[in-house]
Design a protein around this motif. Structure first.
Motif, short mmCIF file in Angstrom:
data_model
loop_
_atom_site.label_atom_id
_atom_site.label_comp_id
_atom_site.label_asym_id
_atom_site.label_seq_id
_atom_site.Cartn_x
_atom_site.Cartn_y
_atom_site.Cartn_z
N ALA A 108 0.82 -1.12 0.05
CA ALA A 108 0.03 0.13 0.03
C ALA A 108 0.87 1.18 0.23
O ALA A 108 1.82 1.16 0.73
N VAL A 109 0.35 2.25 -0.63
CA VAL A 109 1.32 3.56 -0.71
C VAL A 109 0.16 4.80 -0.22
O VAL A 109 -0.86 4.90 -0.78
N ASP A 110 0.60 5.04 0.74
CA ASP A 110 -0.02 6.54 1.25
C ASP A 110 0.41 7.66 0.74
O ASP A 110 1.88 7.84 1.00
N VAL A 111 -0.27 8.55 0.12
CA VAL A 111 0.38 9.73 -0.33
C VAL A 111 0.10 11.05 0.38
O VAL A 111 -1.04 11.09 1.07
N GLU A 112 1.06 11.76 0.88
CA GLU A 112 0.76 12.90 1.74
C GLU A 112 1.08 14.04 0.62
O GLU A 112 2.11 14.19 -0.18
N LEU A 113 0.01 14.97 0.48
CA LEU A 113 -0.25 16.03 -0.17
C LEU A 113 0.44 17.17 0.34
O LEU A 113 -0.20 17.61 1.49
N CYS A 114 1.41 17.83 0.07
CA CYS A 114 2.15 18.76 0.89
C CYS A 114 2.16 20.30 0.11
O CYS A 114 1.84 20.52 -0.93
N ALA A 115 2.23 21.18 1.07
CA ALA A 115 2.58 22.43 0.70
C ALA A 115 3.76 22.69 -0.03
O ALA A 115 4.72 21.77 0.36
N PRO A 116 4.13 23.42 -0.77
CA PRO A 116 5.62 23.58 -1.51
C PRO A 116 6.73 23.54 -0.74
O PRO A 116 6.66 24.45 0.40
N GLY A 117 7.60 22.64 -0.88
CA GLY A 117 8.78 22.39 -0.07
C GLY A 117 8.30 21.47 1.37
O GLY A 117 9.49 21.11 1.58
N GLU A 118 7.35 21.18 1.72
CA GLU A 118 7.02 20.33 2.76
C GLU A 118 7.65 18.90 2.54
O GLU A 118 7.85 18.16 3.42
N GLN A 119 7.36 18.54 1.19
CA GLN A 119 7.80 17.03 0.92
C GLN A 119 9.22 16.61 1.08
O GLN A 119 9.42 15.60 1.78
N GLU A 120 10.05 17.81 0.88
CA GLU A 120 11.29 17.57 1.27
C GLU A 120 11.74 17.32 2.76
O GLU A 120 12.43 16.45 3.50
N ARG A 121 10.88 18.14 3.59
CA ARG A 121 11.11 17.99 5.13
C ARG A 121 10.69 16.70 5.67
O ARG A 121 11.02 15.97 6.52
N LEU A 122 9.36 16.20 5.11
CA LEU A 122 8.90 14.78 5.20
C LEU A 122 9.69 14.02 5.11
O LEU A 122 10.10 12.76 5.93
#
Length: 278
Positions: free
Chosen positions: A120-134
């Motif tokens: 299973a793949v859980d997709v986290e939709l992020c504000a700009p730049g937040e995906q790098e932090r996660l």
């Protein structure tokens, strides 16, 4: 250095106020001050310039703030990934910017689901730049990042796609009939450009509206409050009240898939292989 000392220092360095930092950490101010002084003695450097009214970071303090954040992220990532590895039902967390690469993401998820051993793949939709932090702090196993806007330092990456950029304007705008624009034309627009949040949550100064995601941005463009320069694939999901014009000298945007270099996850390896095959 101990993790506790780094947490204490990062809190003081970000707040630039011992009282607020102590409240944030849930401790009294005197032991916090003593801990920072002890850290300075052990390192043999001054981390903070203190006066009766203000606190400022020294150059060594700025270095430790940068390195300390990275170290604390690594500790948090180790904790989260270790706990996730113990789950009976394995899964992957993929972080991506909300409203971006939606077509590519849909194709990737469909293709991966057909692979033997897919989880299973859980997709986290992020504000700009937040995906790098996660990705850095372990809340995500893999991320779709966009160069030159996101940093890939410390990650392994594979390039997936490079594209040009377009100006997104309200339908009927005077420049919408042009076949192309240049960045100088964008800078001279009668519409201010949007202001995205920095890593610390604050916004840069300027006349443009504060925005936190692409859905809000497109609504503001349609209302004639702002304009934006976005990757050309944004055209696939634009509203009828918006139009686009290619910007010839805007920097190309490269979408990459990024993951921690020490990962030994077989499902993650399969996802990356699927992405590059697309």
């Amino acid at each position: 250095m101990e993790t506790r000392e780094l947490r204490y220092f990062v809190a003081v360095a970000e707040e630039l106020h011992f009282g607020r930092a102590a409240e944030r950490l849930g401790i009294a101010q005197p032991p916090l001050s003593r801990a920072i002084q002890q850290l300075e003695r052990r390192l043999g450097v001054t981390l903070l310039d203190r006066t009766n009214r203000t606190i400022a970071l020294t150059e060594p303090g700025r270095v430790l703030l940068h390195e300390g954040r990275a170290a604390l992220d690594a500790v948090a990532a180790a904790d989260r990934r270790t706990r996730r590895a113990a789950r009976t039902e394995p899964s992957l967390v993929l972080a991506t910017k909300a409203g971006a690469t939606s077509e590519l993401l849909a194709k990737l998820l469909d293709a991966y689901a057909a692979e033997p051993g897919a989880v299973a793949v859980d997709v986290e939709l992020c504000a700009p730049g937040e995906q790098e932090r996660l990705l850095r702090d372990g809340r995500a196993d893999v991320a779709l990042l966009h160069l030159p806007f996101d940093s890939t330092a410390g990650f392994d990456t594979e390039e997936l796609r490079t594209e040009g950029q377009v100006a997104v304007l309200p339908a009927g705008h005077l420049l919408s009939i042009r076949t192309h624009l240049r960045m100088a034309d964008v800078d001279a627009l009668d519409l201010p450009l949007p202001r995205w949040p920095r890593a610390d949550g604050t916004y840069p100064d300027g006349p443009g509206p504060e925005v936190h995601d692409q859905v809000q941005l497109l609504q503001l463009i349609a209302l004639g409050r702002t304009a934006a320069v976005l990757p050309e694939t944004c055209r696939s999901h634009l509203r009828d009240d918006l139009t686009t014009v290619p910007v010839l000298d805007a920097p190309p945007v490269t979408t990459v898939i990024a993951w921690p270099p020490h990962s030994r996850s077989q499902p993650l390896a399969t996802l990356i292989r699927t992405a590059t095959a697309l």
